[in-house]
Enzyme design. Structure first.
Site, PDB file in Angstrom:
ATOM      1  N   ASN A 161       1.917  -1.411   7.689  1.00 47.16           N
ATOM      2  CA  ASN A 161       3.351  -2.342   7.950  1.00 47.16           C
ATOM      3  C   ASN A 161       3.499  -2.819   6.685  1.00 47.16           C
ATOM      4  O   ASN A 161       3.207  -3.772   6.116  1.00 47.16           O
ATOM      5  CB  ASN A 161       3.093  -3.343   8.908  1.00 47.16           C
ATOM      6  CG  ASN A 161       3.035  -2.900  10.271  1.00 47.16           C
ATOM      7  OD1 ASN A 161       4.205  -2.211  10.733  1.00 47.16           O
ATOM      8  ND2 ASN A 161       2.116  -2.740  10.847  1.00 47.16           N
ATOM      9  N   GLU A 162       4.265  -2.023   5.820  1.00 52.76           N
ATOM     10  CA  GLU A 162       4.687  -2.398   4.201  1.00 52.76           C
ATOM     11  C   GLU A 162       5.968  -3.387   4.386  1.00 52.76           C
ATOM     12  O   GLU A 162       6.426  -3.813   5.267  1.00 52.76           O
ATOM     13  CB  GLU A 162       5.396  -1.085   3.966  1.00 52.76           C
ATOM     14  CG  GLU A 162       4.315   0.012   3.652  1.00 52.76           C
ATOM     15  CD  GLU A 162       3.230   0.047   2.567  1.00 52.76           C
ATOM     16  OE1 GLU A 162       2.782  -1.274   2.102  1.00 52.76           O
ATOM     17  OE2 GLU A 162       2.506   1.072   2.360  1.00 52.76           O
ATOM     18  N   PRO A 163       6.044  -3.927   3.159  1.00 53.82           N
ATOM     19  CA  PRO A 163       6.950  -5.182   3.180  1.00 53.82           C
ATOM     20  C   PRO A 163       8.342  -4.503   3.625  1.00 53.82           C
ATOM     21  O   PRO A 163       8.697  -3.249   3.271  1.00 53.82           O
ATOM     22  CB  PRO A 163       7.120  -5.273   1.369  1.00 53.82           C
ATOM     23  CG  PRO A 163       5.728  -4.880   0.992  1.00 53.82           C
ATOM     24  CD  PRO A 163       5.257  -3.835   1.656  1.00 53.82           C
ATOM     25  N   SER A 165       8.588  -4.748   6.584  1.00 56.45           N
ATOM     26  CA  SER A 165       8.437  -4.500   8.388  1.00 56.45           C
ATOM     27  C   SER A 165       8.565  -5.755   8.984  1.00 56.45           C
ATOM     28  O   SER A 165       8.290  -7.084   8.806  1.00 56.45           O
ATOM     29  CB  SER A 165       6.887  -4.250   8.296  1.00 56.45           C
ATOM     30  OG  SER A 165       6.620  -2.974   7.814  1.00 56.45           O
TER      31      SER A 165
END
Ligand code: GLP
Length: 641
Positions: A161-163, A165
């Protein structure tokens, strides 16, 4: 047990336990997982574990395997759900997370295959949505996750869950962040080979687990952990959403905890003992925060920032400022091997003997150059006998394309013996047939190791090192493994100890003290420390200074530096030239943004930043500075601290 936060933890929005070492932390976490499994077994129920990949949980998995083998912990009734999987990798691919789990845990315990769940990385694009829904359904059918293990990526991601998300996000397909792909480049032999997409549980999925356990080791995680634990909840740091969970715990080591307020500014969380280092830290932090030179700090600056007790303790602002200014000033030296015939009372390195035997250890080729090329260059110019030992061959990080270039060169040259030509042909064929990130044959690895040796020698020549004193230890642990699968032993320690005893150095330079313990630098540090312990009764040892040099993981603030070696613009240029000669380590897809992506760019940025920091504190303005810390075991330690 009282669960309310202590005074020291008042800034932390996630309960955090800090351990002296990752070994201690994983023992605690593994024991609690074992307890859960056993309790459930007694009740005739399954325990549902959410599992993570990456370097961080490796030691935990080893401890769980030990509990299985030595203490009869059975995994028959354990059901697992992994956080994520690279999109496009089949389960048997060496870098797939399914394979990672097999090698690191599953094949060593008695878990039934039917109980294992990892997102399917091979589902067709059209089937992704359905497949993700089904994954969520399976978690629900299993009764939900009891304990979810988590690592944290340098972007602040959990799972993938990257920035950006959302807190409600569910299991889905995501594009990987550039920094995440760069971090995975080693595993895949080049960033270009890292998949662009992945399937991951969402933040919302993760938050549904009954208990969350986040693990983190090493100083490279320190600043993102501070943001996640103490910062606001924001989708730019997805791990900060863990603050919402009522049963989330972080288990971290001291290096990873170093940016938390209770360690960074302990005076803000309660009364402190004003030891000399704490005083230096407080004054430097105050000046840095206020963007003021140390000598310009006023009474009210101290008073308004919670440091009035320090003034009571140390007397006047004036004398305190002068004292810290002098301490910082005395860390700076252009004579890292000592200045002959000079008064050395306030210098970090003694003048005698004027010519020193210096032994520098580099975990892989390029590490010592990144940390201290400028200092190496100075030591050589100042006529010290400098030996540089590369602990491992570094072959694992050579892309096939680099090997192909070398084959072609040798081919053009017309390698004279026919059998050499045939062997070269076989190697060239291997690189054509295999995928770029498949495992290499031992012959190909040897060849790639030779490439790194050639690069290292070229860069050492730029620094003026005598090549007879440049050694390649090719430690066995590295040659037998892949990243994240190294096992080291007494032979590795013996090789290092033998070299130390042979050189009988006046100075030793090591790195990796704050690194992730499973990284090559972390392993090299443990091996180096073990080797040093075998030397303590040697007659030369009491006069040997042991220094740590900084890596690219985190710039050290001036109060953490015991020796700062300034580089002139010309010396910085030499350093960059030296780093640039490690061409196999340059990325094929360079960063174009302002963010420094390549190792040599990061090193330049860090060295410049350190110099600017000293300048802002009111010390001399240099182009760049390399940073060193003294080892506690070192003879020079008491002299400096
Ligand atoms: C990967 C994984 C994450 C992991 C992170 C940190 O991106 N998908 O689950 O937490 O890397 O990796 P490491 O533990 O190697 O630092």
């Amino acid at each position: 047990m009282d669960n309310s936060p202590t005074e020291a933890e008042q800034y932390e929005r996630i309960r955090t336990r800090v351990f002296r070492s990752s070994d201690e932390a994983v023992r605690v976490v593994a024991a609690s997982i074992a307890r859960l499994i056993r309790e459930r077994q007694e009740e005739g129920r399954n325990a549902v574990l959410g599992l993570a990949t990456g370097s961080t949980p490796l030691k935990l998995y080893r401890e769980l395997i030990r509990l299985h083998r030595e203490e009869g912990l059975s995994f028959r009734s354990v059901v697992t759900f992994n956080l994520d999987e690279y999109y496009g990798l089949p389960p048997q691919h060496p870098e797939s997370y399914r394979q990672f789990m097999e090698v690191q845990l599953f094949k060593h315990v008695d878990i039934p295959t039917a109980n294992i769940h990892v997102p399917d990385g091979m589902v067709s694009r059209l089937g992704v949505f359905e497949c993700c829904l089904a994954y969520e359904r399976k978690i629900g059918d299993a009764g939900g996750v009891d304990v979810q293990l988590l690592g944290i990526g340098r972007t602040g991601h959990i799972g993938f869950n990257e920035p950006g998300s959302a807190i409600e996000s569910r299991t889905r397909m995501v594009a990987l962040d550039r920094l995440t792909r760069r971090d995975a480049a080693r595993d895949f032999r080049g960033e270009a080979n890292v998949p662009e997409y992945a399937i991951t549980m969402g933040v919302g999925t993760i938050l549904q687990a009954r208990e969350l356990t986040l693990l983190a080791w090493g100083e490279s995680k320190a600043s993102i952990l501070r943001a996640a634990i103490e910062g606001p909840q924001t989708d730019t740091v997805p791990a900060s959403f863990l603050q919402r969970h009522s049963n989330c715990r972080c288990y971290i080591d001291e290096a990873a905890a170093s940016e938390l307020t209770r360690f960074r500014s302990p005076w803000k969380v309660g009364p402190v003992k004003w030891a000399p280092l704490t005083v230096r830290k407080a004054v430097v932090s105050l000046a840095s925060d206020l963007k003021k030179a140390v000598l310009r700090l006023r009474d009210e600056d101290y008073a308004e920032n919670g440091l009035a007790p320090l003034l009571v303790e140390t007397g006047s602002t004036y004398s305190l400022n002068i004292r810290i200014f002098n301490e910082l000033q005395h860390t700076i030296t252009g004579w890292p091997g000592g200045k002959p015939n000079a008064d050395d009372t306030n210098r970090p390195v003694p003048a005698e003997p004027p010519i020193k035997r210096v032994l520098v250890f580099s975990p892989e080729p390029l590490d010592a150059e990144i940390g201290m090329a400028g200092t190496l260059h100075r030591l050589v110019r100042q006529r010290h006998e400098v030996s540089l030992a590369y602990l491992t061959s570094g072959s694992l990080s050579v892309p096939d394309a680099e090997a192909r270039m070398a084959f072609s060169l040798l081919h053009e040259l017309g390698v004279s013996q026919p059998d050499s030509l045939a062997r070269l042909g076989a190697l060239a064929e291997e690189t054509e047939k295999k995928a770029p990130f498949d495992e290499d044959s031992p012959e190909l690895r040897r060849f790639k190791g030779l490439i790194r040796k050639a690069e290292a020698r070229a860069s050492c020549q730029i620094l003026g090192l005598n090549l007879e004193r440049v050694r390649f230890l090719d430690l066995a642990f590295y040659e037998q493994g892949r990243y994240r699968q190294f096992r080291w032993g007494p032979d590795d320690v013996k090789s290092i100890a033998a070299l130390i005893c042979l050189v009988q150095p006046h100075q030793i330079y090591l790195t990796g003290a704050g690194a992730d313990p499973s990284s090559i630098a972390g392993i090299a540090f443990q091996l180096g420390s073990a080797a040093l312990r075998t030397c303590t009764s040697e007659p030369w040892f009491p006069n040997c200074q042991i220094w740590f040099y900084a890596s690219n993981e985190r710039p050290w603030p001036p109060h953490e530096i015991d020796m700062a070696v300034p580089l002139s613009p010309a010396e910085l240029a030499i350093k960059l030239d030296c780093l640039y000669h490690h061409r196999s380590q340059r990325s094929q897809t360079p960063f174009t943004e302002t963010q420094a992506g390549e190792g040599w760019q990061q090193a330049e940025q860090i060295n410049r930043e350190t110099a600017q920091h000293y300048d802002r504190l009111g010390l001399a303005e240099y182009e760049a500075i390399e940073s060193f810390r003294v080892h506690k075991e070192s003879a020079v330690h008491t002299r400096l601290r």
